[in-house]
Design a protein around this motif. Structure first.
Motif, PDB file in Angstrom:
ATOM      1  N   LYS A 153      30.024  37.169  38.415  1.00  0.00           N
ATOM      2  CA  LYS A 153      30.513  37.183  39.790  1.00  0.00           C
ATOM      3  C   LYS A 153      30.695  38.603  40.322  1.00  0.00           C
ATOM      4  N   LEU A 154      30.664  39.586  39.427  1.00  0.00           N
ATOM      5  CA  LEU A 154      30.894  40.984  39.815  1.00  0.00           C
ATOM      6  C   LEU A 154      29.560  41.703  39.934  1.00  0.00           C
ATOM      7  N   LEU A 155      29.374  42.426  41.032  1.00  0.00           N
ATOM      8  CA  LEU A 155      28.086  43.055  41.304  1.00  0.00           C
ATOM      9  C   LEU A 155      28.146  44.576  41.333  1.00  0.00           C
ATOM     10  N   SER A 156      29.346  45.153  41.332  1.00  0.00           N
ATOM     11  CA  SER A 156      29.463  46.602  41.493  1.00  0.00           C
ATOM     12  C   SER A 156      30.476  47.183  40.523  1.00  0.00           C
ATOM     13  N   ALA A 157      30.429  48.509  40.373  1.00  0.00           N
ATOM     14  CA  ALA A 157      31.411  49.196  39.532  1.00  0.00           C
ATOM     15  C   ALA A 157      32.815  49.022  40.098  1.00  0.00           C
ATOM     16  N   GLN A 158      32.924  48.978  41.413  1.00  0.00           N
ATOM     17  CA  GLN A 158      34.232  48.775  42.038  1.00  0.00           C
ATOM     18  C   GLN A 158      34.790  47.405  41.667  1.00  0.00           C
ATOM     19  N   GLY A 159      33.971  46.374  41.764  1.00  0.00           N
ATOM     20  CA  GLY A 159      34.419  45.030  41.408  1.00  0.00           C
ATOM     21  C   GLY A 159      34.804  44.937  39.944  1.00  0.00           C
ATOM     22  N   ARG A 160      34.038  45.560  39.067  1.00  0.00           N
ATOM     23  CA  ARG A 160      34.344  45.506  37.639  1.00  0.00           C
ATOM     24  C   ARG A 160      35.629  46.255  37.312  1.00  0.00           C
ATOM     25  N   GLY A 161      35.819  47.399  37.953  1.00  0.00           N
ATOM     26  CA  GLY A 161      37.054  48.145  37.724  1.00  0.00           C
ATOM     27  C   GLY A 161      38.275  47.351  38.155  1.00  0.00           C
ATOM     28  N   ARG A 162      38.179  46.685  39.286  1.00  0.00           N
ATOM     29  CA  ARG A 162      39.300  45.889  39.790  1.00  0.00           C
ATOM     30  C   ARG A 162      39.564  44.682  38.902  1.00  0.00           C
ATOM     31  N   TYR A 163      38.500  44.063  38.425  1.00  0.00           N
ATOM     32  CA  TYR A 163      38.667  42.932  37.509  1.00  0.00           C
ATOM     33  C   TYR A 163      39.353  43.392  36.225  1.00  0.00           C
ATOM     34  N   LEU A 164      38.947  44.551  35.716  1.00  0.00           N
ATOM     35  CA  LEU A 164      39.542  45.085  34.486  1.00  0.00           C
ATOM     36  C   LEU A 164      41.022  45.392  34.680  1.00  0.00           C
ATOM     37  N   LEU A 165      41.387  45.940  35.831  1.00  0.00           N
ATOM     38  CA  LEU A 165      42.800  46.212  36.106  1.00  0.00           C
ATOM     39  C   LEU A 165      43.601  44.918  36.141  1.00  0.00           C
ATOM     40  N   ARG A 166      43.056  43.875  36.736  1.00  0.00           N
ATOM     41  CA  ARG A 166      43.757  42.591  36.779  1.00  0.00           C
ATOM     42  C   ARG A 166      43.899  42.003  35.373  1.00  0.00           C
ATOM     43  N   LEU A 167      42.865  42.157  34.556  1.00  0.00           N
ATOM     44  CA  LEU A 167      42.957  41.717  33.164  1.00  0.00           C
ATOM     45  C   LEU A 167      44.058  42.474  32.426  1.00  0.00           C
ATOM     46  N   ALA A 168      44.095  43.799  32.631  1.00  0.00           N
ATOM     47  CA  ALA A 168      45.085  44.628  31.940  1.00  0.00           C
ATOM     48  C   ALA A 168      46.504  44.252  32.345  1.00  0.00           C
ATOM     49  N   LEU A 169      46.715  43.956  33.614  1.00  0.00           N
ATOM     50  CA  LEU A 169      48.037  43.528  34.067  1.00  0.00           C
ATOM     51  C   LEU A 169      48.411  42.186  33.439  1.00  0.00           C
ATOM     52  N   SER A 170      47.472  41.265  33.424  1.00  0.00           N
ATOM     53  CA  SER A 170      47.742  39.934  32.867  1.00  0.00           C
ATOM     54  C   SER A 170      48.067  40.007  31.384  1.00  0.00           C
ATOM     55  N   ARG A 171      47.429  40.942  30.683  1.00  0.00           N
ATOM     56  CA  ARG A 171      47.596  41.044  29.226  1.00  0.00           C
ATOM     57  C   ARG A 171      48.620  42.101  28.810  1.00  0.00           C
ATOM     58  N   LYS A 172      49.322  42.664  29.795  1.00  0.00           N
ATOM     59  CA  LYS A 172      50.357  43.682  29.531  1.00  0.00           C
ATOM     60  C   LYS A 172      49.780  44.880  28.773  1.00  0.00           C
ATOM     61  N   ALA A 173      48.542  45.212  29.062  1.00  0.00           N
ATOM     62  CA  ALA A 173      47.842  46.231  28.281  1.00  0.00           C
ATOM     63  C   ALA A 173      47.514  47.495  29.051  1.00  0.00           C
ATOM     64  N   LEU A 174      47.925  47.594  30.318  1.00  0.00           N
ATOM     65  CA  LEU A 174      47.539  48.749  31.116  1.00  0.00           C
ATOM     66  C   LEU A 174      48.036  50.074  30.537  1.00  0.00           C
TER      67      LEU A 174
ATOM     68  N   ASP B 166      34.418  42.921  44.668  1.00  0.00           N
ATOM     69  CA  ASP B 166      33.456  43.965  45.034  1.00  0.00           C
ATOM     70  C   ASP B 166      33.779  44.550  46.407  1.00  0.00           C
ATOM     71  N   GLU B 167      34.464  43.749  47.239  1.00  0.00           N
ATOM     72  CA  GLU B 167      34.709  44.150  48.622  1.00  0.00           C
ATOM     73  C   GLU B 167      36.166  44.415  48.938  1.00  0.00           C
ATOM     74  N   SER B 168      37.086  43.682  48.312  1.00  0.00           N
ATOM     75  CA  SER B 168      38.481  43.767  48.730  1.00  0.00           C
ATOM     76  C   SER B 168      39.424  43.349  47.610  1.00  0.00           C
ATOM     77  N   TRP B 169      40.658  43.887  47.662  1.00  0.00           N
ATOM     78  CA  TRP B 169      41.720  43.447  46.770  1.00  0.00           C
ATOM     79  C   TRP B 169      42.344  42.148  47.278  1.00  0.00           C
ATOM     80  N   LEU B 170      42.142  41.832  48.555  1.00  0.00           N
ATOM     81  CA  LEU B 170      42.732  40.623  49.131  1.00  0.00           C
ATOM     82  C   LEU B 170      41.815  39.449  48.846  1.00  0.00           C
ATOM     83  N   LEU B 171      42.161  38.657  47.849  1.00  0.00           N
ATOM     84  CA  LEU B 171      41.314  37.553  47.441  1.00  0.00           C
ATOM     85  C   LEU B 171      41.657  36.288  48.220  1.00  0.00           C
ATOM     86  N   PRO B 172      40.652  35.522  48.606  1.00  0.00           N
ATOM     87  CA  PRO B 172      40.918  34.259  49.301  1.00  0.00           C
ATOM     88  C   PRO B 172      41.497  33.239  48.332  1.00  0.00           C
ATOM     89  N   VAL B 173      42.116  32.222  48.889  1.00  0.00           N
ATOM     90  CA  VAL B 173      42.661  31.141  48.064  1.00  0.00           C
ATOM     91  C   VAL B 173      41.504  30.392  47.413  1.00  0.00           C
TER      92      VAL B 173
END
Length: 217
Positions: free
Chosen positions: A90-111, A167-174
């Protein structure tokens, strides 16, 4: 008086707002997107671009490169998160992947651990400017790590499947799941545009029309 970075001051306020809610942080939290955006700004501040390259360097490449600098397997948690991010279609850009990784790190208390690995890897850390980067400023990096530790003690329950808009925004739709009973025709007319799917209309009398779960755009 010690110098202050405005990014860290704003991030501190945002972290305190998250903490003051006193509950599990989900995608509906009004402070989550701002917090993630500020973390991203810190990780981008002072990140230098390569002299000869057609690829724009983002913080995703920093974390991705860390996995190649660890011959002893000490980065197992980071390596797993990076690999999960890399294979997400679902991720197409470095920006999208970086944001996904940050969300993973927050969820896993690993940041905090992820950033610590970055700070202890000179070959990657040197990508950051010693004069403008927060990560290479001893007076700034300590309060930054303290804020990350606060975040690591909070509970984050984020929907990692809902990530195609990162890839485009931090504001995710429902994101909701629509399940229907077995039928010949669901009754939705769809159109694909720029990688997105839009519902144009619903066929009167169809299952989708009866359920009224979704509205045409």
């Amino acid at each position: 008086m010690a110098p202050k970075d405005p990014l860290l001051g704003t991030l501190k306020v945002c972290v305190l707002n998250l903490q003051s809610d006193g509950e599990m942080v989900t995608d509906t939290n009004p402070h989550l997107a701002s917090c993630c955006e500020l973390l991203e700004l810190v990780l981008r501040k002072g990140l230098q671009q390569p002299v000869i390259s057609l690829v724009h360097r983002d913080y995703w490449q920093c974390f991705e490169q860390l996995t190649h600098q660890d011959p002893c397997g000490r980065l197992s948690a980071l390596s797993l998160a990076v690999e999960q991010t890399r294979v997400c279609r679902k991720l197409l850009s470095a920006q999208g992947r970086g944001r996904y990784l940050l969300r993973l790190a927050l969820s896993r208390k690993a940041l905090p651990q992820f950033i610590t690995h970055l700070l202890h890897t000179p070959r990657v850390l040197e990508w950051y400017s010693p004069t403008t980067s927060i990560l290479r400023n001893e007076e700034f990096v300590e309060p930054f790590m303290s804020l990350l530790l606060v975040l690591s003690h909070m509970e984050f329950k984020l929907n990692m499947e809902n990530c195609s808009f990162l890839d485009e925004s931090w504001l995710l739709p429902v994101c909701e799941t629509y399940e229907v009973v077995p039928c010949r025709e669901v009754g939705m007319a769809l159109r694909y545009l720029s990688g997105r799917v839009f519902v144009l209309n619903l066929k009167p009398g169809s299952q989708a029309y009866v359920d009224k779960f979704i509205c045409p755009w």
